[in-house]
Structure formats: structure tokens, C-alpha cells
Design an enzyme around this catalytic site. Structure first.
Site, PDB file in Angstrom:
ATOM      1  N   VAL A  79      12.608  -7.689   7.853  1.00  0.00           N
ATOM      2  CA  VAL A  79      12.634  -9.147   7.945  1.00  0.00           C
ATOM      3  C   VAL A  79      11.208  -9.649   7.975  1.00  0.00           C
ATOM      4  CG1 VAL A  79      13.260 -11.107   9.406  1.00  0.00           C
ATOM      5  CG2 VAL A  79      14.845  -9.193   9.142  1.00  0.00           C
ATOM      6  N   ASP A 137       3.034 -10.381   7.951  1.00  0.00           N
ATOM      7  CA  ASP A 137       2.304  -9.162   7.588  1.00  0.00           C
ATOM      8  C   ASP A 137       2.213  -8.158   8.730  1.00  0.00           C
ATOM      9  OD1 ASP A 137       1.772 -10.257   5.010  1.00  0.00           O
ATOM     10  OD2 ASP A 137       0.088 -11.397   5.860  1.00  0.00           O
ATOM     11  N   ARG A 138       3.161  -8.241   9.644  1.00  0.00           N
ATOM     12  CA  ARG A 138       3.245  -7.321  10.770  1.00  0.00           C
ATOM     13  C   ARG A 138       2.040  -7.418  11.721  1.00  0.00           C
ATOM     14  NH1 ARG A 138       7.843  -7.702   9.158  1.00  0.00           N
ATOM     15  NH2 ARG A 138       9.307  -5.968   9.051  1.00  0.00           N
ATOM     16  N   LEU A 139       1.272  -8.503  11.622  1.00  0.00           N
ATOM     17  CA  LEU A 139       0.195  -8.739  12.576  1.00  0.00           C
ATOM     18  C   LEU A 139       0.758  -9.552  13.736  1.00  0.00           C
ATOM     19  CD1 LEU A 139      -2.926  -9.448  10.317  1.00  0.00           C
ATOM     20  CD2 LEU A 139      -2.388  -7.394  11.642  1.00  0.00           C
TER      21      LEU A 139
END
Length: 217
Positions: free
Chosen positions: A13, A195-197
Site C-alpha cells: 500500500v 516511499d517508505r520514509l
């Protein structure tokens, strides 16, 4: 190739929530948890007080399950269970636990880690009085975490307890049942970001105060 094997690597997601900034947090972990909990309730997140409780036994074997948080304040999080259950044996042996609120619909998690203690009999009795009668009877009937021959044995036990208390307006608290409190040493607020940050802000207990820290995702 199974459907799961084909699909799992690509299942993800995209998180697009607003940033979680230090300046936006409440001054204490429990005030911040209250704010996020209230937002989860308003968003109609299913069972917003459900949390994944992780424990380990004396040999270090981990175990996790979902329990319901029934209260929290500056002292910690409270849940109730059978004191003869597997989780209670773990807690009695190690005196530590971790709990996570998985508010996936809001792209949020809160993780709490700390030591544990039993709540007072008065706190247990206060909550017990609020439980539905069926839940009270079930607490008497079920030897939680014990191996049973079949479902019919549990139903037979419940029927016997119903007969035992059939003329009782109030059902007493079982001697083997009560509450645990997790006293936090750290409380992490996790917000999904692009961006998974992800944003991870943690309140960490030091000797006599709390320190706010940002963790890398």
C-alpha cells in the site's frame, strides 16, 4: 505456482498521510495516545482498543495475540485476562511485555514496551462490574490456554456455571482473573509516509524524565 506465492511480493500500500512532526505531538505519550485513539474512534476503525500483545516465556520463546485495552493513563495500559493463561504465565516469569495498536486504516501504529504489574483488586472489581453477564460466566467456565477434548466440554462447563449462578444477581470476580498494567519504558508513534520514509517518533523513559526521539524508518 500458488496464488499467494504469485501475489505476495507485489502486495503493498502506498502511504500518503500528513507528516508526523515533533512540534505537533502532545507533551506526553499518554496525551498523544489519547489524541490518536480519539481520532481512531471518530474514523470508525474496527475495535480501536484492540492491541497485539507480545510476551516471551522464561526460555525466551515469544508469543503474540490480540487483547483489548481497557484503560490507559500516565501509569500505563491496562488489559484483563485469566491469571492462569499462557500470557499471564509469561508475564509472571519475565515481567515485561510489548503491545501494538495496529490502526492500519489510518496508516498508523503505536508500540508500547515496558514492565508489567497486576492491577489492584479494586480496579479489577470496578471493570468486572461493567462486563456483560455472559462474559463474566465465560471467565468462570474457561480454563484459558488449557488443552480441552472438544468444544462440547467448554459448553458443558459454561452450562454448569450458569446453573451455579442462576439465582445470583451479581457474579463475583473469579480468583484466577484480573488485570495487568504495562508500565511503558518507550512509546513509539508510527505514521506511514511515501516511499517508505515513515515517521517514527518515540517517547523514551530515562532515569527521571521522558526523551523524545526520531527513529529512522
Amino acid at each position: 505456482m500458488s496464488q499467494a506465492k504469485a501475489m505476495l511480493p507485489g502486495m503493498r500500500v502506498s502511504y500518503d498521510a500528513e507528516p508526523l512532526q515533533e512540534s505537533l505531538l502532545q507533551p506526553t505519550w499518554h496525551e498523544q495516545l489519547r489524541e490518536w485513539f480519539d481520532e481512531a474512534v471518530r474514523a470508525e476503525v474496527p475495535e480501536p482498543n484492540a492491541m497485539v500483545l507480545a510476551t516471551a516465556d522464561a526460555e525466551g520463546m515469544p508469543s503474540s495475540r490480540t487483547v483489548l485495552c481497557k484503560g490507559f493513563d500516565e501509569r500505563g495500559l491496562v488489559f484483563f485476562t485469566n491469571y492462569t493463561s499462557a500470557k499471564s504465565h509469561d508475564l509472571a516469569a519475565t515481567r515485561v511485555a510489548s503491545a501494538t495498536f495496529p490502526w492500519l486504516a489510518l496508516q498508523r501504529q503505536v508500540n508500547v514496551r515496558g514492565t508489567v504489574e497486576k492491577v489492584s483488586p479494586e480496579e479489577t472489581a470496578e471493570y468486572w462490574a461493567l462486563r456483560p453477564r455472559g462474559s463474566q460466566l465465560g471467565a468462570w467456565a474457561s480454563p484459558q490456554s488449557s488443552v480441552v477434548p472438544g468444544r462440547e466440554n467448554l459448553e458443558s462447563s459454561l452450562a454448569g456455571i450458569e446453573r451455579r449462578f442462576s439465582e445470583s444477581e451479581r457474579i463475583p470476580v473469579p480468583p484466577h482473573w484480573g488485570g495487568w498494567r504495562i508500565r511503558p519504558r518507550s512509546v513509539e508513534f508510527w505514521q506511514g509516509r511515501p516511499d517508505r520514509l515513515h515517521d517514527r517518533l518515540r517517547f523514551r523513559r530515562t532515569d527521571d524524565s521522558w526523551k523524545l526521539e526520531r527513529l529512522a524508518p
